[in-house]
Design an enzyme around this catalytic site. Structure first.
Site, short mmCIF file in Angstrom:
data_model
loop_
_atom_site.label_atom_id
_atom_site.label_comp_id
_atom_site.label_asym_id
_atom_site.label_seq_id
_atom_site.Cartn_x
_atom_site.Cartn_y
_atom_site.Cartn_z
N LYS A 15 0.84 -1.20 0.00
CA LYS A 15 0.00 0.00 0.00
C LYS A 15 0.88 1.26 0.00
O LYS A 15 2.09 1.17 0.23
CB LYS A 15 -0.91 -0.05 1.22
CG LYS A 15 -1.89 -1.25 1.21
CD LYS A 15 -2.80 -1.23 2.43
CE LYS A 15 -3.79 -2.39 2.41
NZ LYS A 15 -4.71 -2.35 3.58
N PHE A 61 -15.58 4.33 8.00
CA PHE A 61 -14.16 4.60 7.71
C PHE A 61 -13.82 4.48 6.23
O PHE A 61 -12.67 4.72 5.84
CB PHE A 61 -13.26 3.68 8.55
CG PHE A 61 -13.46 2.19 8.31
CD1 PHE A 61 -12.92 1.56 7.20
CD2 PHE A 61 -14.19 1.43 9.23
CE1 PHE A 61 -13.10 0.20 6.99
CE2 PHE A 61 -14.37 0.06 9.02
CZ PHE A 61 -13.82 -0.55 7.89
N ARG A 89 -0.88 -14.28 4.71
CA ARG A 89 -1.70 -13.70 5.80
C ARG A 89 -0.95 -13.79 7.13
O ARG A 89 -0.98 -12.86 7.92
CB ARG A 89 -3.06 -14.42 5.90
CG ARG A 89 -4.00 -14.20 4.73
CD ARG A 89 -4.54 -12.79 4.62
NE ARG A 89 -5.34 -12.36 5.73
CZ ARG A 89 -6.14 -11.30 5.72
NH1 ARG A 89 -6.26 -10.55 4.62
NH2 ARG A 89 -6.81 -10.95 6.78
N THR A 95 -5.01 -7.11 10.94
CA THR A 95 -5.37 -5.85 10.29
C THR A 95 -4.84 -4.63 11.05
O THR A 95 -4.31 -3.70 10.44
CB THR A 95 -6.91 -5.75 10.17
OG1 THR A 95 -7.40 -6.96 9.58
CG2 THR A 95 -7.32 -4.57 9.32
N ARG A 106 3.08 -6.04 9.02
CA ARG A 106 2.32 -4.94 9.64
C ARG A 106 2.95 -4.54 10.98
O ARG A 106 2.99 -3.36 11.33
CB ARG A 106 0.85 -5.33 9.79
CG ARG A 106 0.14 -5.29 8.43
CD ARG A 106 -1.24 -5.92 8.47
NE ARG A 106 -2.02 -5.58 7.28
CZ ARG A 106 -3.18 -6.16 6.97
NH1 ARG A 106 -3.69 -7.09 7.75
NH2 ARG A 106 -3.82 -5.79 5.88
N HIS A 119 -1.76 -5.46 1.70
CA HIS A 119 -2.98 -6.25 1.54
C HIS A 119 -2.58 -7.66 1.11
O HIS A 119 -1.64 -7.83 0.33
CB HIS A 119 -3.89 -5.64 0.45
CG HIS A 119 -4.97 -6.60 0.02
ND1 HIS A 119 -6.16 -6.74 0.70
CD2 HIS A 119 -5.02 -7.49 -1.01
CE1 HIS A 119 -6.89 -7.67 0.10
NE2 HIS A 119 -6.22 -8.14 -0.93
#
Ligand code: DAT
Ligand code: MG
Length: 142
Positions: A15, A61, A89, A95, A106, A119
């Protein structure tokens, strides 16, 4: 007995906030045993995002998510490897980046639940649909 894990493809998107760490992220992907089969650097647009995040367009959001995803170029990648969907994943972490362990993408490079660096498709079926969507394959949608 479980069969040997099958070779799968999955879709990853680095991203806009992840781009500055793209080399490190790609290194983590290779170290996890996945390879980049195809990639493209480009801007996304409102239309493809509405399709991609169709499960979220009604959420409060969504406007923030959309403007974040439109704020810069992304790297779209088809990843390949054994059990690729689940492996990616796991490597991404949850998330919300503040809850993601160190050693996950992340956990290392995300900031919060919005700015979370990457993602990854969440199932084999999503992977097929998302690869078709972003790489415009002329295959039948499932
Ligand atoms: P994931 O990206 O882990 O598959 P998702 O599909 O539920 O998570 O949501 C897609 C993206 O939408 C997520 O990466 C960030 C954003 N998002 C999800 N839930 C959110 C929330 N409660 N607040 C803000 N952004 C959210
Ligand atoms: Mg998702």
């Amino acid at each position: 007995m479980k069969e040997m894990q099958e070779i799968q493809e999955t879709l990853a998107i680095i991203k806009p906030d992840g781009i500055k760490n793209a080399i490190k992220i790609i290194e983590m992907i290779y170290k996890a045993g996945l390879t980049v089969k195809k990639y493209e650097v480009r801007m996304l647009d409102e239309e493809i995002l509405k399709e991609h995040y169709s499960h979220l367009t009604d959420k409060p959001f969504y406007p923030k998510l959309e403007s974040y995803m439109l704020s810069g170029e992304v790297i779209l990648m088809i990843l390949e490897g054994k059990n690729a969907v689940e492996k990616l994943r796991e490597l991404m972490g949850p998330t919300d980046s503040t809850k993601a362990p160190k050693g996950t993408i992340r956990g290392e490079f995300g900031t919060d639940i919005t700015y979370n660096a990457i993602h990854g498709s969440d199932s084999e079926l999503s992977a097929i649909n998302e690869i078709n969507r972003f790489f415009n394959k002329k295959q039948k949608r499932i």
